[in-house]
Design a protein around this motif. Sequence first.
Motif, mmCIF file in Angstrom:
data_model
loop_
_atom_site.group_PDB
_atom_site.id
_atom_site.type_symbol
_atom_site.label_atom_id
_atom_site.label_comp_id
_atom_site.label_asym_id
_atom_site.label_seq_id
_atom_site.Cartn_x
_atom_site.Cartn_y
_atom_site.Cartn_z
ATOM 1 N N GLU C 85 42.254 29.809 27.804
ATOM 2 C CA GLU C 85 43.571 29.129 28.612
ATOM 3 C C GLU C 85 43.615 27.119 29.128
ATOM 4 O OE1 GLU C 85 46.451 29.435 28.793
ATOM 5 O OE2 GLU C 85 46.636 31.474 28.143
ATOM 6 N N LEU C 86 43.137 26.575 28.611
ATOM 7 C CA LEU C 86 42.278 25.610 28.936
ATOM 8 C C LEU C 86 43.555 24.453 30.016
ATOM 9 C CD1 LEU C 86 39.764 24.641 26.214
ATOM 10 C CD2 LEU C 86 39.445 25.900 28.201
ATOM 11 N N GLY C 87 44.693 24.806 30.153
ATOM 12 C CA GLY C 87 45.927 24.189 30.526
ATOM 13 C C GLY C 87 46.196 22.881 30.365
ATOM 14 N N ASP C 88 45.509 21.595 30.867
ATOM 15 C CA ASP C 88 45.273 20.467 30.999
ATOM 16 C C ASP C 88 44.343 19.654 29.805
ATOM 17 O OD1 ASP C 88 43.272 20.257 32.433
ATOM 18 O OD2 ASP C 88 44.423 19.132 34.253
ATOM 19 N N PHE C 89 43.230 20.307 29.272
ATOM 20 C CA PHE C 89 42.504 20.758 28.051
ATOM 21 C C PHE C 89 43.192 21.005 26.502
ATOM 22 C CE2 PHE C 89 39.782 19.634 31.123
ATOM 23 C CZ PHE C 89 38.051 18.031 30.596
ATOM 24 N N GLY C 90 44.881 22.061 26.774
ATOM 25 C CA GLY C 90 45.426 22.646 26.206
ATOM 26 C C GLY C 90 45.211 21.865 24.655
ATOM 27 N N VAL C 91 45.151 20.586 24.218
ATOM 28 C CA VAL C 91 44.694 20.121 22.650
ATOM 29 C C VAL C 91 43.928 20.950 22.659
ATOM 30 C CG1 VAL C 91 43.580 18.109 23.936
ATOM 31 C CG2 VAL C 91 44.698 17.573 21.983
ATOM 32 N N LEU C 92 43.257 21.133 23.002
ATOM 33 C CA LEU C 92 41.769 21.347 22.184
ATOM 34 C C LEU C 92 41.968 22.576 22.147
ATOM 35 C CD1 LEU C 92 39.185 20.810 24.916
ATOM 36 C CD2 LEU C 92 39.494 19.429 22.809
ATOM 37 N N SER C 93 43.041 23.767 22.857
ATOM 38 C CA SER C 93 43.344 25.603 21.702
ATOM 39 C C SER C 93 44.391 25.118 21.027
ATOM 40 C CB SER C 93 43.806 26.005 23.420
ATOM 41 O OG SER C 93 43.040 26.637 23.703
ATOM 42 N N ARG C 94 44.569 23.826 21.145
ATOM 43 C CA ARG C 94 46.306 24.111 19.979
ATOM 44 C C ARG C 94 45.566 23.532 18.795
ATOM 45 N NH1 ARG C 94 48.753 22.436 24.366
ATOM 46 N NH2 ARG C 94 48.531 19.914 23.707
ATOM 47 N N ALA C 95 44.715 22.296 18.516
ATOM 48 C CA ALA C 95 43.643 22.241 17.556
ATOM 49 C C ALA C 95 43.230 23.321 17.017
ATOM 50 C CB ALA C 95 43.132 20.500 17.855
ATOM 51 N N MET C 96 42.838 24.214 17.005
ATOM 52 C CA MET C 96 42.517 25.153 16.805
ATOM 53 C C MET C 96 42.731 25.742 15.339
ATOM 54 S SD MET C 96 39.282 25.153 17.495
ATOM 55 C CE MET C 96 39.518 23.351 17.843
ATOM 56 N N ARG C 97 44.493 26.036 15.994
ATOM 57 C CA ARG C 97 45.241 26.667 14.714
ATOM 58 C C ARG C 97 44.625 25.411 13.771
ATOM 59 N NH1 ARG C 97 50.454 26.914 18.051
ATOM 60 N NH2 ARG C 97 50.323 24.766 17.163
ATOM 61 N N TRP C 98 43.966 24.513 13.524
ATOM 62 C CA TRP C 98 43.764 23.908 11.940
ATOM 63 C C TRP C 98 42.884 23.894 11.335
ATOM 64 C CZ3 TRP C 98 48.126 21.705 9.604
ATOM 65 C CH2 TRP C 98 48.928 21.242 10.890
ATOM 66 N N VAL C 99 42.072 24.982 12.097
ATOM 67 C CA VAL C 99 40.318 25.038 11.473
ATOM 68 C C VAL C 99 40.330 26.086 10.801
ATOM 69 C CG1 VAL C 99 38.361 25.947 12.099
ATOM 70 C CG2 VAL C 99 39.713 23.996 13.612
ATOM 71 N N GLY C 100 40.148 25.858 9.694
ATOM 72 C CA GLY C 100 40.036 27.025 8.486
ATOM 73 C C GLY C 100 41.091 28.573 8.856
ATOM 74 N N HIS C 101 40.630 29.860 9.240
ATOM 75 C CA HIS C 101 41.549 30.644 8.877
ATOM 76 C C HIS C 101 40.896 31.598 10.066
ATOM 77 C CE1 HIS C 101 44.106 30.057 6.255
ATOM 78 N NE2 HIS C 101 43.271 29.762 5.508
ATOM 79 N N LEU C 102 41.436 32.341 10.886
ATOM 80 C CA LEU C 102 40.708 33.247 11.180
ATOM 81 C C LEU C 102 39.633 33.584 11.203
ATOM 82 C CD1 LEU C 102 40.981 35.366 14.461
ATOM 83 C CD2 LEU C 102 42.421 36.856 12.336
ATOM 84 N N PRO C 103 39.070 33.892 10.251
ATOM 85 C CA PRO C 103 37.772 34.698 10.120
ATOM 86 C C PRO C 103 36.569 34.102 10.690
ATOM 87 C CG PRO C 103 39.022 35.429 8.704
ATOM 88 C CD PRO C 103 39.711 34.988 9.064
ATOM 89 N N ILE C 104 37.154 32.381 9.917
ATOM 90 C CA ILE C 104 36.581 30.836 10.381
ATOM 91 C C ILE C 104 35.430 30.569 11.579
ATOM 92 C CG2 ILE C 104 36.113 28.547 9.526
ATOM 93 C CD1 ILE C 104 35.775 31.247 6.961
ATOM 94 N N ARG C 105 37.276 30.985 12.143
ATOM 95 C CA ARG C 105 37.036 30.700 13.655
ATOM 96 C C ARG C 105 36.027 31.363 14.278
ATOM 97 N NH1 ARG C 105 43.169 29.152 12.305
ATOM 98 N NH2 ARG C 105 44.012 30.574 13.325
ATOM 99 N N THR C 106 36.454 33.206 14.109
ATOM 100 C CA THR C 106 35.581 33.843 15.054
ATOM 101 C C THR C 106 34.132 33.843 14.866
ATOM 102 O OG1 THR C 106 34.988 35.421 13.172
ATOM 103 C CG2 THR C 106 37.439 35.677 14.148
ATOM 104 N N ARG C 107 33.945 32.781 13.048
ATOM 105 C CA ARG C 107 32.036 33.142 13.170
ATOM 106 C C ARG C 107 31.620 31.667 13.881
ATOM 107 N NH1 ARG C 107 28.623 36.402 13.897
ATOM 108 N NH2 ARG C 107 27.290 35.153 12.523
#
Lengths: 167, 787, 271
Positions: C85-107
């Motif tokens: 939960e990054l509040g006014d840095f929420g753009v960082l969290s939302r942008a992560m949906r564009w990073v590869g797929h779940l198993p890439i994002r976990t590592r």
Amino acid sequence: MIQLMELTVNGERHDLAIEPRRTLVDVLRHDLGLTGTHVGCEHGICGACTVLVDGAPARACLIFAAQVEGAEIRTVESLSPEGELNDLQQCFSEHHGLQCGFCTPGMLMLAEGYLAEEPEPTTEEIREVVASNLCRCTGYQTIVEAIDDCASRRRAAFQEQLAGSRV
Amino acid sequence: MAAEPPPRDPHLRRDGAWVGASVPRREDPRLLAGRGRFVDDITLPGMLHAQFVRSTEAHADLLAVDLDEVRATPGVVAAYTAADLDLADITAELDRPPHEFVPTAMPVLARGKVRYVGEPIAVVVAKDPYAAEDGVEAAVVEYAPLEPVVTDLGALAEDAPLVHAEAPRNTLVDVSLFATEGIDDVFASAPVVVEVRSKTGRQNALPLETRGVVADWDDRDEQLRVQTCSQVPHQVRTVLARCVGLDEKQVRVTVPDMGGGFGQKCVVGREEIAAAAAALRLRRPVKWIEDRRDALTAAFLAREQRYTVRAAFSADGEILGLDADVVCDMGAYSCYPFTAGIEPLMASAEMPSVYRVPAYRVRGRAVTTNKAPTAPYRGVSRPQYVMVVERIFEKAARALGMDAVELRRRNVITVFPYTGVNNITYDPGSYLESLDLCEATLREEGWFSRRSDDNKVIGIGFACFSERTGYGSGAFAQRKMQVVPGFDLSEIRMDLNGTVSVTTGTLSHGQSHETTMAQIVADRLGVPYDRVKIVQGDTDRITYGWGSFASRSITIGGSAVAAASVKLGDQLREIAAHLLSGDPEAAVLEDGGVRVGSSWLSYADIADVAYLKAHLLPKGVGPGLSATASFDVGGDGTFSNATHGCVVELDPGTGGVEILRYVCVEDCGVAIHPQVVEGQARGGIAQGIAGALFEEVRYDDAGQPLAPSFMEYKVPTAMEIPDVRIEHLETPCAFTENGAKGAGEGGTIGAPAAVLNAVNDALRHTGVELDDTPIPREAIFRALETS
Amino acid sequence: MKPAAFEYHRARSVAGAVGLLTELGDDAKVVAGGQSLVAMMNFRLARPEHLVDITHIDGLSGIRREGDTLRIGALTTHRAVEKAELGDFGVLSRAMRWVGHLPIRTRGTVGGSIAHADATAEWCLLAVLLEARIVAEGPAGRREIPAGEFFLGPFTTALEPDELIVELVFPRPAPRAALTEYADRKGDFALVAAAVDLDADRVVLGGVGPTPVSADCPSSGTSHSRPPVSWADAVAGSLELRDEPGISAHYRRGLVRTLVERACEEASCGC
């Protein structure tokens, strides 16, 4: 250039003396004989090698075994140790979520890890997670349905448990 | 000895039939538990691992191959060139005159010349796959590069370099067929003539399990034992025996669980021969598992075709003629056993599709280029020519000012059997009914009104088609193949406790035959389907079998299995009637036994007599319970059919395509297992969409492949493939044992046409028409931008 | 597709890792999540003789808020940022949906992505957009490198071979920022990616040059009501693009226009 290491897979500890360049998926399959995890592309895109590393789905082809010493690794063999299919596997069968079965272990571990973290996903969220892995047979629909159904059943079972504990 | 039958299985259909019930798949438990056995799961004592030194040049004379450093690489046990192994070439031929067909020999390892990037030059055998790859890197290959032939048009150019010296103009197949008398006049006088020019991208069938083999020489059996993921184990045996110089009986090919094939594994590959030859030489087990880079660049490819097709229509929308030219870019070699004729001959023979076309002329060519060779891929040419023909109907409808579905209705075959201008007789199907139902379904769901929504760029496309399944020997013989597949043989046996084993020359690699074949047997014998064991994929246990491809397994293999079951049933009735002192004609197979009048005898009891108390058998009946049967399709085969409807939305900002809805109305006759049929349709549609929108194996001007990984070869994921609504129609086949028609390929055949038509429908206001696949997003973007 | 042989070194501390890198020189490569590096090693496109594994170093992962500053440890996974939960840095969290797929994002890790320096990678765009500072430790101690000076070319950075990224520092919140992408398939590397920060009048693009490209934005100032369309046109028009095989400059420019516009819309609604 042989390295000694200790890996914990499906709760069992293994001592290994191997080249450090061996990827986790090769070690699981060929050093530990756990051939349920498959190799599909060796560059992290198809997801056939997906296993759980400390509970999170991960590509076993993009990890050197040496890197995950000390981690808890889970493979498809852990889902039905006594031979009885678990609820997720059962749902895959009922929905015809597999044909050739090659992508299946990766899909199962992907779903197992995901549902543990997110027990109440929407169908669209499931679809997006399923998009992590490639399947060439099913067209994906029945895989999404199987995982969706399993999530519903787990929620229902949990509710029942709650209701039972209140009595 | 009489007893009462056991209670009925809850999965059995209410009318007592297994066929038609979506029972749990026999394959599932082991595959779900990670306990399947795929080729790469097999480990033998002392096993070595093979990898290949492959050409880095598209076209070159091979001057020298130096393997000294390879052999000195730690872990490498042996390395062989073509000269070291001295194997016979793989050659596939058609019985056609030289101006129609030029045979090309495919050496197991390149000799003298290389013809595509990825062509195997030497095999390296090492203690593990890592060391094998180290060894491959140490090879020194000296080439004298030649100008490569990279495109079909380049191959046909007058001054083109020759891929094979014996093939002028790089043409391996050139046939002109049918040429209905007066066809030129038809076109000259037709009120409407439309033309489609279409180029389709080269694709990889892409089974998720790559190709692979484990081979070892067994001194006790005096056999080369080959475990490989092939759709055609007997053909692997035949070619392997020929290449290494063994008798057929000295080669045993078995197929373990297999992670898909889709045609890529229904031809004989070079690498499995080379790996087996190395095992034979070394007298040690050798495993080869193709890695994904090799699978994407050096495995058999498919589908790169160029169509120029004209169609003539009358003013009221009657199709008057088709005039077609088809060029298929088959890559460097003819595949065994189909040859480079596989794609052009299929397209040429079947292009009139589901329509009453009175005049037809076609020229079909296969050209050879410096690209990886091709094999049949799910649908074989039908995804392409159906797309072209369905585009023709859309274009003609526009030219005539008619609705395209209505135009199809006017021309679709409705009276069966129908013998076409292409000399093929079509058995009954539901062409018109499927078209009507598909359109009605999309209309009911409201898509036609959403299409009119001004704020969105939405299009609807249809594809109406049939698909010949169950090619018998006669149909393949029309192709003039020297090796003529077609029939199937089955052997059935009942064992002591009444369980049944049945062999089939087909083999499942995702299609669920362990379940569906068992259902067929179960109905014939009145036993639960899980009491039936299907034996497949073993050349020692099964008489010559043609394997699984061309949607032949249930139609032909299933018919052979059914026929063998009936014969065994006759034996059981005869013995039971004798034991119960009744009339064999009145004996009925039911509930795992034979009922004669009011008495019932279990199969276990009959088997007990057949094996352990043979003296009680009727006179003239020998001990044991077994039977064999064969099946072939005498005529032109049986045609499955379907109509696909697709709704797309285009994104004007990116050219992106989203499939909003997909409906498939299919008719494969009697569905043995409806859930499996739906699975085949959905999976097939996904592969068709892949070809229409995503996948292409591209090469640069030097013949270097541009898609060596899944980053470039864009296999669609769950985000790109929509849910598919499937509706079933059932027109039983009159001459297969079960009324079933093939169901394996139809999904793939219809999808490219439906998608392409939908995209073009969405572009209807732009004046732009797109006829090539995969559809470039930039072309969509530009079309929408200028409108 | 098996990697060439290498020697494996496990660092237990940042100092230890830097020591190893200093000792081993150019032949060494740092591995964290390995989601890009191991794939390249499997293709033998990367073949380090020594691999320094930093994933066992404690204290390098985690997200800390200090006033207006957000500090993200180098070993923090994309998935951890996505779930935070990054509040006014929420753009960082939302942008992560564009990073590869779940198993890439976990590592895959934040530091690894920055060090890999793919010009379309989300973290590279976000760092440049939000003027992050990349904290690197070398033999001489720590230094902070402004993201704008960090990316030198495709897969090339200002990081010295003996330096290790330990942290990313985002100096100011970005409540009205967004990142969006286009690729034919979801999860692919973007054909074009656009990130915007409406409050800072900044646009950063991926897929239009060898590094993330900061595009000129017209007016700055306090007015937040300016129509994003003018930004999109201006940014798209300002780029120098060339036709490439399979994608013309015209199409790429069109994608830029669309994505900047959509990123602006997303940023202004904060969703």
